[in-house]
Design a protein around this motif. Sequence first.
Motif, PDB file in Angstrom:
ATOM      1  N   UNK A  20       0.864  -1.173   0.000  1.00  0.00           N
ATOM      2  CA  UNK A  20       0.000   0.000   0.000  1.00  0.00           C
ATOM      3  C   UNK A  20       0.905   1.228   0.000  1.00  0.00           C
ATOM      4  N   UNK A  21       0.650   2.206  -0.839  1.00  0.00           N
ATOM      5  CA  UNK A  21       1.515   3.381  -0.948  1.00  0.00           C
ATOM      6  C   UNK A  21       1.456   4.323   0.245  1.00  0.00           C
ATOM      7  N   UNK A  22       0.583   4.082   1.182  1.00  0.00           N
ATOM      8  CA  UNK A  22       0.429   5.012   2.309  1.00  0.00           C
ATOM      9  C   UNK A  22       0.570   4.350   3.676  1.00  0.00           C
ATOM     10  N   UNK A  23       0.464   3.015   3.728  1.00  0.00           N
ATOM     11  CA  UNK A  23       0.464   2.353   5.033  1.00  0.00           C
ATOM     12  C   UNK A  23       1.350   1.108   5.001  1.00  0.00           C
ATOM     13  N   UNK A  24       2.324   1.090   5.893  1.00  0.00           N
ATOM     14  CA  UNK A  24       3.185  -0.065   6.081  1.00  0.00           C
ATOM     15  C   UNK A  24       2.477  -1.013   7.042  1.00  0.00           C
ATOM     16  N   UNK A  25       2.317  -2.260   6.630  1.00  0.00           N
ATOM     17  CA  UNK A  25       1.721  -3.270   7.498  1.00  0.00           C
ATOM     18  C   UNK A  25       2.835  -4.220   7.934  1.00  0.00           C
ATOM     19  N   UNK A  26       3.088  -4.274   9.221  1.00  0.00           N
ATOM     20  CA  UNK A  26       4.086  -5.196   9.763  1.00  0.00           C
ATOM     21  C   UNK A  26       3.331  -6.404  10.303  1.00  0.00           C
ATOM     22  N   UNK A  27       3.583  -7.547   9.677  1.00  0.00           N
ATOM     23  CA  UNK A  27       2.967  -8.792  10.123  1.00  0.00           C
ATOM     24  C   UNK A  27       3.954  -9.462  11.067  1.00  0.00           C
ATOM     25  N   UNK A  28       3.675  -9.344  12.368  1.00  0.00           N
ATOM     26  CA  UNK A  28       4.552  -9.931  13.363  1.00  0.00           C
ATOM     27  C   UNK A  28       4.340 -11.439  13.352  1.00  0.00           C
ATOM     28  N   UNK A  29       5.410 -12.166  13.148  1.00  0.00           N
ATOM     29  CA  UNK A  29       5.323 -13.621  13.030  1.00  0.00           C
ATOM     30  C   UNK A  29       4.959 -14.296  14.338  1.00  0.00           C
ATOM     31  N   UNK A  30       5.129 -15.591  14.360  1.00  0.00           N
ATOM     32  CA  UNK A  30       4.785 -16.385  15.545  1.00  0.00           C
ATOM     33  C   UNK A  30       5.717 -16.118  16.721  1.00  0.00           C
ATOM     34  N   UNK A  31       6.950 -15.718  16.441  1.00  0.00           N
ATOM     35  CA  UNK A  31       7.921 -15.412  17.499  1.00  0.00           C
ATOM     36  C   UNK A  31       7.693 -13.979  17.953  1.00  0.00           C
ATOM     37  N   UNK A  32       7.161 -13.808  19.134  1.00  0.00           N
ATOM     38  CA  UNK A  32       6.797 -12.486  19.634  1.00  0.00           C
ATOM     39  C   UNK A  32       7.933 -11.850  20.432  1.00  0.00           C
ATOM     40  N   UNK A  33       8.082 -10.533  20.311  1.00  0.00           N
ATOM     41  CA  UNK A  33       9.081  -9.792  21.071  1.00  0.00           C
ATOM     42  C   UNK A  33       8.580  -9.476  22.476  1.00  0.00           C
ATOM     43  N   UNK A  34       7.290  -9.334  22.611  1.00  0.00           N
ATOM     44  CA  UNK A  34       6.665  -9.121  23.923  1.00  0.00           C
ATOM     45  C   UNK A  34       5.403  -9.973  23.986  1.00  0.00           C
ATOM     46  N   UNK A  35       4.976 -10.321  25.182  1.00  0.00           N
ATOM     47  CA  UNK A  35       3.767 -11.143  25.290  1.00  0.00           C
ATOM     48  C   UNK A  35       2.511 -10.469  24.726  1.00  0.00           C
ATOM     49  N   UNK A  36       2.504  -9.155  24.673  1.00  0.00           N
ATOM     50  CA  UNK A  36       1.323  -8.428  24.203  1.00  0.00           C
ATOM     51  C   UNK A  36       1.446  -7.953  22.759  1.00  0.00           C
ATOM     52  N   UNK A  37       2.489  -8.383  22.053  1.00  0.00           N
ATOM     53  CA  UNK A  37       2.678  -7.945  20.676  1.00  0.00           C
ATOM     54  C   UNK A  37       1.515  -8.402  19.803  1.00  0.00           C
ATOM     55  N   UNK A  38       0.969  -7.466  19.030  1.00  0.00           N
ATOM     56  CA  UNK A  38      -0.171  -7.789  18.170  1.00  0.00           C
ATOM     57  C   UNK A  38       0.290  -8.553  16.931  1.00  0.00           C
ATOM     58  N   UNK A  39      -0.666  -9.193  16.264  1.00  0.00           N
ATOM     59  CA  UNK A  39      -0.350  -9.964  15.054  1.00  0.00           C
ATOM     60  C   UNK A  39       0.105  -9.053  13.920  1.00  0.00           C
ATOM     61  N   UNK A  40      -0.512  -7.867  13.817  1.00  0.00           N
ATOM     62  CA  UNK A  40      -0.114  -6.905  12.794  1.00  0.00           C
ATOM     63  C   UNK A  40      -0.058  -5.501  13.390  1.00  0.00           C
ATOM     64  N   UNK A  41       0.764  -4.692  12.784  1.00  0.00           N
ATOM     65  CA  UNK A  41       0.882  -3.289  13.165  1.00  0.00           C
ATOM     66  C   UNK A  41       0.845  -2.470  11.882  1.00  0.00           C
ATOM     67  N   UNK A  42       0.048  -1.421  11.877  1.00  0.00           N
ATOM     68  CA  UNK A  42      -0.038  -0.533  10.707  1.00  0.00           C
ATOM     69  C   UNK A  42       0.606   0.805  11.058  1.00  0.00           C
ATOM     70  N   UNK A  43       1.460   1.281  10.144  1.00  0.00           N
ATOM     71  CA  UNK A  43       2.125   2.568  10.343  1.00  0.00           C
ATOM     72  C   UNK A  43       2.035   3.367   9.052  1.00  0.00           C
TER      73      UNK A  43
END
Length: 152
Positions: free
Chosen positions: A77-100
């Motif tokens: 998408x030319x306006x929104x970066x979607x980060x799909x956080x994989x199965x290995x989480x950095x924090x217990x509350x890390x969401x599946x996806x993050x939009x920036x």
Amino acid sequence: MKLNRLSLLLLLAVPFTACEDDDDNAPSLNAQWKLYSSKVLTMGDQSACDYQVKPSDMDGAPSTAACQVDDVYDFSNNKELIIQNGDKKCTPTESATTAKPYERQGDQLMIDGQAYSIVRLTQDTLILSHCTNLPSATGFTNGKVGMKFIRN
């Protein structure tokens, strides 16, 4: 006879001008990328941010946090970066996806208010750099970070 020579010159020139500026094969940021490595390349005060990252700075084996090896960065998408956080989480509350939100201006990216420089963009490699504040425990205030992505 002059008309024939002029016509011949024009006909010969057409094929060469028709092939110029062929951007169909230009590398595109608009794809899915996996983080291959990231590292702080230099530390110091604000002058550390002036360091010009070179593609060779990011040569070598993969080096990322173990929790990021399966993350996908989608710039489709030319306006929104979607980060799909994989199965290995950095924090217990890390969401599946993050939009920036992001915006590209030449070799510069603004991602969620943070400035990144595009160091290299090819069909299969994206190298970004940015300046970041470092934790006080490092003894430094700023660092220049390099990030290498490979096409997913």
